[in-house]
Design an enzyme around this catalytic site. Structure first.
Site, PDB file in Angstrom:
ATOM      1  N   CYS A   1       0.863  -1.546   0.309  1.00  0.00           N
ATOM      2  CA  CYS A   1       0.063   0.329  -0.075  1.00  0.00           C
ATOM      3  C   CYS A   1       0.653   0.992  -0.207  1.00  0.00           C
ATOM      4  O   CYS A   1       0.730   2.510  -0.983  1.00  0.00           O
ATOM      5  CB  CYS A   1      -0.891  -0.206   1.159  1.00  0.00           C
ATOM      6  SG  CYS A   1      -1.016  -1.257   2.641  1.00  0.00           S
TER       7      CYS A   1
ATOM      8  N   ARG B   1       7.498 -10.981   4.798  1.00  0.00           N
ATOM      9  CA  ARG B   1       6.974 -10.730   5.978  1.00  0.00           C
ATOM     10  C   ARG B   1       7.869 -11.539   7.468  1.00  0.00           C
ATOM     11  O   ARG B   1       7.717 -13.116   6.885  1.00  0.00           O
ATOM     12  CB  ARG B   1       5.859 -11.264   6.237  1.00  0.00           C
ATOM     13  CG  ARG B   1       4.371  -9.774   5.295  1.00  0.00           C
ATOM     14  CD  ARG B   1       3.374 -10.480   5.623  1.00  0.00           C
ATOM     15  NE  ARG B   1       2.234  -9.138   4.601  1.00  0.00           N
ATOM     16  CZ  ARG B   1       1.039  -9.244   3.895  1.00  0.00           C
ATOM     17  NH1 ARG B   1      -0.074 -10.131   5.158  1.00  0.00           N
ATOM     18  NH2 ARG B   1       0.357  -8.462   3.523  1.00  0.00           N
TER      19      ARG B   1
ATOM     20  N   GLN C   1       1.130 -10.708  -3.341  1.00  0.00           N
ATOM     21  CA  GLN C   1       0.193 -10.419  -4.047  1.00  0.00           C
ATOM     22  C   GLN C   1      -0.351  -9.414  -5.358  1.00  0.00           C
ATOM     23  O   GLN C   1       0.468  -8.815  -6.178  1.00  0.00           O
ATOM     24  CB  GLN C   1      -0.279  -9.534  -2.360  1.00  0.00           C
ATOM     25  CG  GLN C   1       0.266  -9.417  -1.212  1.00  0.00           C
ATOM     26  CD  GLN C   1      -0.126  -8.601  -0.234  1.00  0.00           C
ATOM     27  OE1 GLN C   1       0.507  -7.861   0.242  1.00  0.00           O
ATOM     28  NE2 GLN C   1      -1.000  -8.434   1.099  1.00  0.00           N
TER      29      GLN C   1
ATOM     30  N   ASP D   1      -2.570  -7.319  -5.571  1.00  0.00           N
ATOM     31  CA  ASP D   1      -2.730  -6.334  -5.203  1.00  0.00           C
ATOM     32  C   ASP D   1      -3.732  -5.241  -6.521  1.00  0.00           C
ATOM     33  O   ASP D   1      -3.301  -5.286  -7.470  1.00  0.00           O
ATOM     34  CB  ASP D   1      -1.310  -5.421  -4.607  1.00  0.00           C
ATOM     35  CG  ASP D   1      -1.905  -5.073  -3.098  1.00  0.00           C
ATOM     36  OD1 ASP D   1      -3.035  -5.199  -2.820  1.00  0.00           O
ATOM     37  OD2 ASP D   1      -1.158  -5.352  -2.332  1.00  0.00           O
TER      38      ASP D   1
ATOM     39  N   HIS E   1      -4.674  -1.223  -5.450  1.00  0.00           N
ATOM     40  CA  HIS E   1      -5.528   0.292  -4.506  1.00  0.00           C
ATOM     41  C   HIS E   1      -6.262   0.289  -5.616  1.00  0.00           C
ATOM     42  O   HIS E   1      -6.212   1.215  -6.680  1.00  0.00           O
ATOM     43  CB  HIS E   1      -4.436   0.839  -4.013  1.00  0.00           C
ATOM     44  CG  HIS E   1      -3.697  -0.819  -2.598  1.00  0.00           C
ATOM     45  ND1 HIS E   1      -2.618  -1.475  -3.404  1.00  0.00           N
ATOM     46  CD2 HIS E   1      -3.915  -0.319  -2.233  1.00  0.00           C
ATOM     47  CE1 HIS E   1      -1.989  -1.061  -2.523  1.00  0.00           C
ATOM     48  NE2 HIS E   1      -2.551  -1.376  -1.010  1.00  0.00           N
TER      49      HIS E   1
ATOM     50  N   LYS F   1     -12.556  -5.340   6.562  1.00  0.00           N
ATOM     51  CA  LYS F   1     -12.322  -6.344   5.223  1.00  0.00           C
ATOM     52  C   LYS F   1     -12.945  -7.660   5.511  1.00  0.00           C
ATOM     53  O   LYS F   1     -13.823  -8.155   5.745  1.00  0.00           O
ATOM     54  CB  LYS F   1     -10.891  -6.883   6.061  1.00  0.00           C
ATOM     55  CG  LYS F   1     -10.971  -7.711   6.375  1.00  0.00           C
ATOM     56  CD  LYS F   1      -9.538  -8.394   6.825  1.00  0.00           C
ATOM     57  CE  LYS F   1      -8.935  -9.242   7.668  1.00  0.00           C
ATOM     58  NZ  LYS F   1      -7.491 -10.618   7.679  1.00  0.00           N
TER      59      LYS F   1
ATOM     60  N   HIS G   1      -8.354  -1.413  -0.468  1.00  0.00           N
ATOM     61  CA  HIS G   1      -7.359  -2.863  -0.667  1.00  0.00           C
ATOM     62  C   HIS G   1      -8.006  -3.769  -0.919  1.00  0.00           C
ATOM     63  O   HIS G   1      -8.634  -3.912  -0.374  1.00  0.00           O
ATOM     64  CB  HIS G   1      -6.451  -2.283   0.564  1.00  0.00           C
ATOM     65  CG  HIS G   1      -5.448  -2.090   1.230  1.00  0.00           C
ATOM     66  ND1 HIS G   1      -4.551  -1.633   1.505  1.00  0.00           N
ATOM     67  CD2 HIS G   1      -6.288  -1.123   2.018  1.00  0.00           C
ATOM     68  CE1 HIS G   1      -3.864  -0.305   1.994  1.00  0.00           C
ATOM     69  NE2 HIS G   1      -5.537  -0.315   2.452  1.00  0.00           N
TER      70      HIS G   1
END
Length: 635
Positions: free
Chosen positions: A333, A362, A380, A382, A384, A463, A509
């Site tokens: 993000c 991570r 990911q 991902d 946004h 979420k 997200h």
RNA sequence: GCUGGCGUGGCUCAACGGUAGAGCAGCUGAUUUGUAAUCAGCAGGUUGGGGGUUCGAUUCCCUCCGCCAGCUCCA
């Protein structure tokens, strides 16, 4: 006269004191016969006693959750009883019914081994054979505590102390064993015909790592031996499909000792990855997303701004460059925020949908790592989405539809869970309520049922999690949609409204696959390595009967590759049976034999990894069929 | 990270207080083969790393690393 309801719905009349054999004669249905004899265990018991107890005749099949829980719960009491008989010093934790069975936690010095489990099973059989009735009784709080203290059951005392004031404190007694329990239970221990102790593992008392670790015995039980056998068979099937095993067999990926949690992808695994990514890009372009790529390493200040420093530091990796402090991104993000912030936007530009195949790192606990499902670096898929407040609902619905489209393509069933504000949250409660309501509204408008997980949201927003179910009924969290009012504030994101003033956009997200690595792991297990053709690393394998046909095979392989088919030719001087065996073990989609006859007729002897023998097929027809099948799933 | 179990050649596994053995894969040769393993030969391991006990350890002990199951956490 008493009416007894049988499993098939039929009702028979029996008289108290009537002989079992006479009752069984009245029943034509063999299943019901088995059932009744199972309950009565071959003994002559008075029927009043059997029927009096609350509806237990019906627990012959798990037709509702309550019956299942009662059955498993009674099983767990039998386990505890057996353990207490063999190890009187063991202190009891809790013993609930769970998804596929039950467990019981024990605090004891002696470390339970597999041999001990066998002994416990034997003792449990005795308890089942004794067919003790389960008798409920209630005690006032102080007496209940005294009762458990006398037995030195300190964990039970703690449980009683934590029960709400107005709650009844009940116990169930079976033979020489009594346990604190709210019930319900089946009426007699003799009903638990089929059970098995699965494993023993450590588990923290009340699930908190601050507490003592107890020994948890996992087990399962069923009304019938056949059901237990089927369950065990299913576990074995799952084991065969384990993505770590298939991944090795198919040479797709590996995780090496040199990099725990950091997977390697090999050529065949990369084909699957590439195909997924290609599919992903195409679908995103269709839906108005623009792709970006942001750096893996960014300076520490950025993570202070984003809030990760305060809320996510324990999971992050850090590094130094020259004299500066940097962090390796655990999430994409902040990169997306900076990308948005690079210029000014008009309200007419929104929504802006930025997507990124973003690799994150991570620091997961070593014990949490699991193949591709749980790793320390993953990608990911991902995105946004920056939007006007009035666009929230439509954008959420758009993402829900998108995820639905993708999961259905892979023939996954799924369910959705809504996670709400956690204790460690950023921002203020009103904004959180607004965000939670926006998600709820979208779900309600789509008329999709969902489960609520209180306090399970991300630190920046609530979420929706998509849990997909594979062919073995196991669920995996993959997709997620997170609504975020915080990050745009922290990064001071703006757009210029129709009033000429600066306003704050709202952000979503979201991921569809979740992580490419995990999604591949799930696909491997879901398809048992027999991928849909468009994902299969080797779509066609040409096998020659003798070396004489090698030129024909090699030329055909070239032709297929030119047509866009992943084709390999095996022209080695080996027996055809041997080559077929290898090709099948490699789970190649189509295995084609080329010999005298095929070369003459311009055909192939085709066998599909999924459907078996397909017989002789004309080469041109086969190529066309392949191309159609490859395309079909990616429309 | 915690609890328990485990770690032998690329893979699957065997053995054992007296310095390791098989099958598959690999290589070489023979075989030219029609739907789940053709035959023979060769080569391949300081038994996860380090330390200790012992005349001697791969085997016993300690420690570190990794793996597996579960707890916790999570895409």
């Amino acid at each position: 006269m008493i009416n007894v309801k049988l499993q098939d719905g039929k009702v028979i009349e029996v008289v108290a004191g009537e002989k079992i054999i006479d009752i069984i004669k009245k029943i034509s249905n063999s299943l019901a016969k088995e059932a009744v004899s199972a309950i009565l265990n071959g003994e002559t018991v008075s029927l009043e006693e059997t029927v009096e107890e609350d509806s237990d005749l019906e627990i012959l099949k798990f037709d509702d959750e309550r019956a299942k829980d009662a059955f498993r719960h009674t099983s767990s009491h039998i386990l505890a009883q057996a353990v207490k008989r063999l190890y009187p010093e063991a202190k009891l934790g809790i013993g609930p019914s769970i998804e596929n069975g039950f467990y019981y936690d024990f605090d004891m010095e002696h470390r339970l081994t597999d041999d001990d489990l066998k002994k416990i099973e034997k003792e449990m059989k005795k308890i089942v054979e004794s067919n003790y009735p389960l008798e409920k009784f209630v005690l006032p709080r102080d007496e209940a505590i005294k009762f458990m203290k006398e037995k030195s059951e300190e964990y039970k005392v703690e449980l009683i102390n934590d029960l709400p004031e107005d709650e009844e404190i009940s116990f169930y007694k079976q033979g020489d064993f009594t346990d604190l329990c709210a019930g319900p239970h089946v009426s007699k221990t003799g009903q638990i015909k089929a059970f098995k102790l699965m494993s023993v593992a450590g588990a923290y008392w009340r699930g908190s790592e601050k507490n003592k670790m107890l020994q948890r015995v996992y087990a399962t039980s069923f009304p019938k031996q056949k059901e237990l056998d089927e369950y065990i068979e299913k576990l074995e099937e799952a084991k065969k499909r384990d993505h770590r095993k298939i991944g090795k067999e198919m040479d797709l990926f590996a995780i090496m000792e040199e990099g725990p949690g950091f997977p390697f992808f090999f050529p065949k695994g990369m084909i699957i990855r590439d195909e997924l990514e290609r599919f992903w890009r195409k679908e995103h372009h269709k839906r108005g997303y623009q792709e970006i790529k942001t750096p893996l390493i960014l300076n520490e200040q950025l993570w202070h701004t984003s809030g990760h420093w305060d809320h996510y530091q324990d999971n992050m990796y850090f590094t130094k460059i020259d004299d500066g402090d940097y962090a390796i991104k655990p999430m994409n993000c902040p990169g997306a925020m900076l990308s948005y912030k690079r210029r000014m936007y008009s309200y007419r530009d929104l929504p802006i949908r930025l997507c990124e195949m973003g690799q994150v790192h991570r620091h997961e606990l070593s014990g949490a790592l699991h193949g591709l499902m749980r790793v320390r670096t993953f990608t990911q898929d991902d995105a946004h989405i920056f939007m006007l407040p009035e666009q929230i609902k439509d954008e959420i619905i758009g993402v829900i539809d998108f995820i639905d489209y993708v999961y259905k393509l892979f023939e996954f069933k799924y369910h959705i869970e809504l996670s709400t504000r956690p204790e460690d949250f950023m921002g203020n409660a009103e904004e959180w309520d607004m965000a939670e309501n926006a998600l709820k509204e979208a779900m309600e408008e789509k008329n999709i049922p969902y489960i609520i997980n209180e306090g399970d949201g991300a630190f920046y927003g609530p979420k929706l999690d998509f849990h997909l179910e594979d062919c073995l009924g196991r669920t995996w969290q993959c997709g997620t949609i997170q609504l975020d009012f915080q990050m745009p504030q922290r990064f001071d994101l703006t757009y210029v409204g129709s009033d000429g003033e600066k306003h704050r956009p709202v952000m979503i997200h979201r991921v569809v696959f979740g992580s490419i690595e995990r999604f591949i792991g799930i696909l491997i297990e879901h398809f048992a390595g027999k991928f849909p053709l468009w994902l299969a690393p080797v779509q066609v394998n040409l096998l020659t009967v003798t070396e004489k046909f090698a030129p024909f095979a090699l030329e055909l392989a070239d032709r297929m590759r030119d047509a866009g088919i992943r084709c390999e030719a095996d022209v080695r001087n080996e027996k055809i049976g041997y080559k077929i065996r290898e090709a099948r073990n490699a789970r190649n989609s189509y295995i084609c034999v080329i010999g005298e006859k095929e070369v003459e007729d311009n055909t192939l002897q085709v066998r599909s990894i999924k459907q078996g023998e397909l017989g002789s097929i004309d080469i041109d027809d086969f190529i066309k069929k392949l191309l159609d099948e490859i395309k079909a799933k990616q429309a």
